[in-house]
Scaffold this active site. Structure first.
Site, short mmCIF file in Angstrom:
data_model
loop_
_atom_site.label_atom_id
_atom_site.label_comp_id
_atom_site.label_asym_id
_atom_site.label_seq_id
_atom_site.Cartn_x
_atom_site.Cartn_y
_atom_site.Cartn_z
N GLY A 1 -1.39 3.45 -11.63
CA GLY A 1 -1.68 2.06 -11.29
C GLY A 1 -3.15 1.84 -10.94
N ASP B 1 -7.14 -4.49 6.20
CA ASP B 1 -7.22 -5.70 7.02
C ASP B 1 -8.31 -5.55 8.08
OD1 ASP B 1 -4.78 -6.85 5.77
OD2 ASP B 1 -3.85 -5.13 6.70
N HIS C 1 1.36 -5.77 7.85
CA HIS C 1 0.38 -6.01 6.78
C HIS C 1 0.91 -7.17 5.94
CE1 HIS C 1 -2.36 -5.58 3.48
NE2 HIS C 1 -1.35 -5.44 2.65
P1 NAD Z 1 0.02 -1.36 -9.87
O1 NAD Z 1 1.15 -2.20 -10.36
O2 NAD Z 1 -1.30 -1.37 -10.61
O3 NAD Z 1 0.47 0.16 -9.78
C1 NAD Z 1 1.69 0.53 -9.20
C2 NAD Z 1 2.13 1.80 -9.91
O4 NAD Z 1 3.31 2.24 -9.23
C3 NAD Z 1 2.52 1.56 -11.38
O5 NAD Z 1 1.88 2.50 -12.20
C4 NAD Z 1 4.04 1.77 -11.36
O6 NAD Z 1 4.55 2.30 -12.57
C5 NAD Z 1 4.19 2.74 -10.20
N1 NAD Z 1 5.55 2.84 -9.68
C6 NAD Z 1 6.52 1.89 -9.61
N2 NAD Z 1 7.65 2.41 -9.12
C7 NAD Z 1 7.38 3.71 -8.84
C8 NAD Z 1 8.16 4.77 -8.31
N3 NAD Z 1 9.45 4.59 -7.96
N4 NAD Z 1 7.58 5.98 -8.18
C9 NAD Z 1 6.29 6.18 -8.53
N5 NAD Z 1 5.51 5.22 -9.06
C10 NAD Z 1 6.05 3.99 -9.20
O7 NAD Z 1 -0.18 -1.78 -8.35
P2 NAD Z 1 -1.40 -1.49 -7.38
O8 NAD Z 1 -2.36 -2.63 -7.50
O9 NAD Z 1 -1.90 -0.11 -7.56
O10 NAD Z 1 -0.69 -1.68 -5.95
C11 NAD Z 1 0.30 -0.79 -5.52
C12 NAD Z 1 0.97 -1.30 -4.26
O11 NAD Z 1 0.05 -1.37 -3.20
C13 NAD Z 1 1.58 -2.69 -4.38
O12 NAD Z 1 2.83 -2.70 -3.71
C14 NAD Z 1 0.59 -3.56 -3.62
O13 NAD Z 1 1.20 -4.74 -3.12
C15 NAD Z 1 0.21 -2.61 -2.52
N6 NAD Z 1 -1.04 -2.91 -1.80
C16 NAD Z 1 -1.06 -2.65 -0.46
C17 NAD Z 1 -2.22 -2.87 0.26
C18 NAD Z 1 -2.27 -2.57 1.74
O14 NAD Z 1 -3.31 -2.85 2.35
N7 NAD Z 1 -1.25 -2.03 2.37
C19 NAD Z 1 -3.36 -3.37 -0.38
C20 NAD Z 1 -3.32 -3.61 -1.74
C21 NAD Z 1 -2.14 -3.37 -2.44
#
Ligand code: NAD
Length: 329
Positions: free
Chosen positions: A14, A159, A187
């Site tokens: 991702g 944050d 968050h």
């Molecule tokens: P993305 O969609 O680009 O990548 C997510 C990846 O996770 C994809 O490649 C997908 O195939 C994989 N995935 C899905 N289910 C899975 C599983 N069961 N096991 C392993 N891999 C799996 O998303 P991203 O932009 O990289 O964001 C990832 C997560 O982080 C999202 O939930 C987003 O909301 C969260 N996020 C959190 C914060 C924070 O501050 N806590 C900040 C930004 C994003």
């Protein structure tokens, strides 16, 4: 050279992982003398993309990167890991309610909690990033009873970094001059970015900013809704800044916080500040050289802060109850 640290990153194909893997593998997080064995988990359908990520990591020619293990097999992924960076989650699709996203994602984190319990080292350190991050971390912890609860954290450092940068920009100083900003709670848009105890070049932020109305309204809501603003502009959620924040969180956890400073992490509440025990709630912590953290105690909480801290706790209790219902169904 010491033994390689086995670091699992999930969601490895991702966009956050794409910004994160280089920093970890280069030594920016765990130190310039710590070899890294990198385990990369994603779902089967993403194995082709992951192959490309692995090729690029190889092409970076990083001396500390001793091994790369790409996999879609959860038991292989969690085997003997020292650190779990749990980024992978299902993204929110158009028209999807928050509760539907929660249902889909807590199931992933139940399975990963069980895998941690069964396969990971007992002193594994876990940071959950995939949303809803606090509640996913709560579920992970619940299903890994053989691992100490304090080893489960979630990311709220993004944050904190956002809040710190907003204050610095308002006053026209470097973000490193702003210290001890706190993120309380979830968050999500109910989080409470609190600068009551923060300092700017050693002076109280409130005295330097001198604009209570801006702090209580525009500042708080800018930080609370920053993620949505990035999505609106980029059509993708924060990735570069999320990766940087993950590095900050892990670096401080492994190497400690400087004297007199604290950072915010989503951690298991011990009841401090009236926060329900067991919830994963973001709080200010100090971290020692031995990688153990303690909640900063004795901070004064006024009525405004109390109501904000309670509102975000209420949301976390509701999320927790919905998640437990899904997992136990
Ligand atoms: P993305 O969609 O680009 O990548 C997510 C990846 O996770 C994809 O490649 C997908 O195939 C994989 N995935 C899905 N289910 C899975 C599983 N069961 N096991 C392993 N891999 C799996 O998303 P991203 O932009 O990289 O964001 C990832 C997560 O982080 C999202 O939930 C987003 O909301 C969260 N996020 C959190 C914060 C924070 O501050 N806590 C900040 C930004 C994003």
């Amino acid at each position: 050279m010491s033994k390689p640290l086995r670091v699992l990153v999930t969601g490895a194909a991702g966009q956050i992982a794409y910004s994160l893997l280089y920093s970890i593998a280069k030594g920016d997080v765990f130190g310039p003398d710590r070899p890294i064995s990198l385990v990369l988990l994603d779902i089967e359908a993403m194995m082709g993309v992951l192959k490309g990520v692995v090729m690029e990591l190889i092409d970076c020619a990083l001396p500390l990167l001793t091994e790369i293990i790409p996999t879609s097999d959860i038991s292989m992924a969690f085997k003997d890991i020292d650190v779990g960076v749990l980024v992978g989650a299902m993204p929110r699709r158009e028209g999807m309610e928050r509760k539907d996203l929660l249902k889909a994602n807590v199931k992933i984190f139940k399975q990963q909690g069980q895998a941690l319990d069964q396969f990971a080292k007992k002193n594994v350190k876990v940071i959950v990033v995939g949303n809803p991050a606090n509640t996913n971390a709560f579920i992970c912890k619940k299903y890994a009873p053989s691992i100490p609860p304090q080893n489960f954290t979630c990311l709220t450092r993004l944050d904190q970094n956002r809040a710190q940068s907003q204050i610095a920009a308002r006053v026209g100083v470097s973000c490193q001059d702003v210290k001890n900003v706190i993120i309380w709670g979830n968050h999500s848009s109910t989080q409470f970015p609190d600068v009551t105890h923060a300092t700017l070049k050693g002076k109280p932020v409130l005295e330097v900013v001198k604009d209570d109305n801006w702090i209580k309204n525009e500042f708080i809501s800018t930080v609370q809704t920053r993620g949505a603003a990035v999505i609106a502009a980029r059509k993708l959620s924060s990735a570069m800044s999320a990766a940087k924040a993950i590095c900050d969180h892990l670096k401080d956890w492994f190497h400690g916080t400087p004297d007199g400073q604290w950072v915010s992490m989503g951690i298991t509440s011990d009841g401090s500040y009236g926060i329900e025990k067991g919830l994963i709630y973001s709080m200010p912590v100090k971290i020692g050289a031995g990688q153990e953290y303690t909640i900063v105690q004795g901070l004064s909480i006024d009525d405004f802060a109390r109501s904000k801290m309670d509102a975000t706790m209420k949301e976390l209790i509701e999320e927790r109850d919905a998640a437990l219902q899904t997992c136990e169904a």
